[in-house]
Design an enzyme around this catalytic site. Structure first.
Site, short mmCIF file in Angstrom:
data_model
loop_
_atom_site.label_atom_id
_atom_site.label_comp_id
_atom_site.label_asym_id
_atom_site.label_seq_id
_atom_site.Cartn_x
_atom_site.Cartn_y
_atom_site.Cartn_z
N LYS A 124 0.85 -1.08 0.18
CA LYS A 124 0.06 -0.29 -0.34
C LYS A 124 1.11 1.60 -0.06
O LYS A 124 2.39 1.38 0.52
CB LYS A 124 -0.83 -0.29 1.22
N ASP A 164 -7.43 3.98 -4.80
CA ASP A 164 -7.09 4.11 -3.14
C ASP A 164 -8.66 5.09 -2.90
O ASP A 164 -8.84 6.43 -3.93
CB ASP A 164 -6.88 4.19 -2.15
#
Ligand code: NDP
Ligand code: 2IT
Length: 444
Positions: A124, A164
């Site tokens: 991430k 995201d």
């Protein structure tokens, strides 16, 4: 392994990372039994090697606004675990981004990606850059500056970022454009790209659609029909929009959506035309959900979340820790029978325990929202094959993957009384695949 000892140790070593500790605690307490049935895991200290990311890159991003003022933000990439495939996971642009937030997301992503059946490790990244109110040119310059640092650490077989919060098709395309220039290759190192650059059909819809497909699988175990069910959705971004789209298509009645300022309650239900308005409002103007209430004359509650409204099903799709223990009790008191998480870790530990104790259908994000990254995996495959599949083909594959994730949850989460603990099921299933791969590759 004693889960509480491992957690205490991590708390000591990472004292300022509450979200990371929260995510680790939820997983360790549910996999403890299974882990301890494998002495070879403990012998190789697999648990610490699994909880602590392989590496974290952090860098300064310098960019210029339209008036010429120079700004700095922090940029990060957490490469958590690549035992089953290249690091894979989104990029978040939000002022709240910290190493703790990205570590929790990368940790969750590792288990989620394992569940998808595709060969993807967990990662991430992101920045504390706040995209709200920025012009298109400012967004482009920021994305380019971010990738000038990030590009060295990623690649189609190394680490494949995506979107995201605050990062959608526009931002991914800007980042991939700059990446191609620097890396001098065109192999699809980002997913969620615009279609013309090698993106996949259905990727924008995939997280929301996938969550509804997972919900349908859960409802099927109890012979419950989605038609006519009243659903409370939070958020009004990518995941929320396509969750609502699919719910409308299936005849459910969505009564709430929200943003970071408040929520709307529309007792008549959000229909296709109203959803089109929300999509335009949010995607073209970055407007406020409050404007929906003004346009359609319904209730708007400032500074609150929608969980106090009566519903059969709740689908939190905004952000972490947006549904607490009190909210969970209110939902149950109002007759809620299912919660399926579009966001990552939206329910606090108290909320999760409340849902589990009530034995309602409760799907944690790492299972229910895995459709997004699954379709990213399908985008990687299409890029590698230098071709593009039809929307129907991708959608069919997505449905198959969500069904398979549900089956894995049932396999590992079925309780003696016949109910399914989806938290345990998802964590154990996700863990076992990664653990076996880590054992196979030796001590690293
Ligand atoms: P978007 O940026 O498209 O939308 C985010 C939505 O959540 C917006 O409505 C935003 O409100 C709201 N929101 C964001 N932060 C907060 C906050 N701190 N408090 C209250 N509301 C907030 O993001 P996505 O829809 O892509 O992501 C939503 C969730 O889904 C996240 O948890 C993400 O990690 C998760 N997810 C996303 C996937 C994807 O493919 N995009 C895949 C799997 C999970 P506002 O408009 O005011 O900013
Ligand atoms: O949380 C997630 O799964 C995502 N933001 C999507 C990640 C991806 O690589 O598509």
């Amino acid at each position: 392994m004693k889960a509480n000892e491992v957690i205490d140790n991590l708390k000591r070593r990472f004292p300022n990372e509450p979200e990371y500790i929260q995510a680790v605690e939820e997983v360790l307490t549910t996999i403890e039994d299974v882990y301890n049935q494998h002495p070879e895991f403990e012998k190789s200290n697999l648990i610490e090697r699994l909880c602590i990311p392989d590496r974290i890159f952090s860098f300064r991003v310098t960019w210029q606004d339209d008036k010429g003022a120079v700004h700095t933000n922090m940029g990060y990439r957490v490469q958590h675990n690549n035992a089953i495939g290249p690091y894979k996971g989104g990029i978040r642009f939000h002022s709240s981004v910290t190493p703790s937030i990205l570590k929790f997301l990368a940790f969750e992503q590792t288990f989620k990606n394992s569940l998808t059946t595709l060969p993807m490790g967990g990662g991430k990244g992101g920045s504390d850059f706040n995209p709200k109110g920025k012009s298109n040119a400012e967004i482009m310059r920021f994305c380019q500056a971010f990738v000038m640092e990030l590009w060295r650490y990623i690649g189609p077989e190394t680490d494949v970022p995506a979107g995201d919060i605050g990062v959608g098709g526009r931002e991914v395309s800007f980042m991939y454009g700059m990446y191609k220039k620097l890396a001098r290759e065109n192999t699809g190192t980002f997913t969620g790209k615009s279609l013309e650059m090698g993106g996949s059909l259905i990727r924008p819809e995939a997280t929301g659609y996938g969550n509804v497909y997972f919900l349908l699988e859960m409802l099927k175990t109890k012979n419950i029909d989605i038609k006519g069910k009243v659903v409370a959705v939070s958020g009004s971004g990518n995941v929320a929009q396509y969750t609502v789209e699919k719910l409308i298509e299936l005849g459910a009645k969505v009564v709430t959506m929200s943003d970071s300022n408040g929520y709307i309650y529309d007792p008549d239900g959000i229909d296709r035309e109203k959803l089109d308005y929300i999509m335009e409002l949010k995607n073209l103007y970055r407007g406020r959900i409050k404007e929906y209430a003004e346009k359609y004359g319904c209730k708007y509650v400032e500074g609150a979340r929608p969980w106090g409204e009566k519903c059969d099903i709740a689908m939190p799709s905004a952000t972490q820790n947006e549904l607490n223990g009190e909210d969970a009790k209110t939902l149950l008191a109002n007759g809620c029978i299912a919660v399926s998480e579009g966001a990552n870790m939206p329910s606090t530990p108290e909320a999760i325990n409340t849902f589990l104790a009530a034995k309602i259908l409760y799907a944690p994000g790492k299972a229910a929202n895995a459709g997004g990254v699954s379709t990213s995996g399908l985008e990687m495959t299409q890029n590698a094959m230098h071709l593009g599949w039809s929307a129907e083909e991708v959608d069919q594959k997505l449905k198959g993957i969500m069904k398979s994730i549900h089956e894995q949850c049932v396999k590992y989460g079925k309780q003696e009384d016949g109910t399914i603990n989806y938290v345990k099921g998802a964590n154990v299933a996700g863990f076992m695949k990664v653990a076996k791969a880590m054992m196979a590759q030796g001590i690293l």
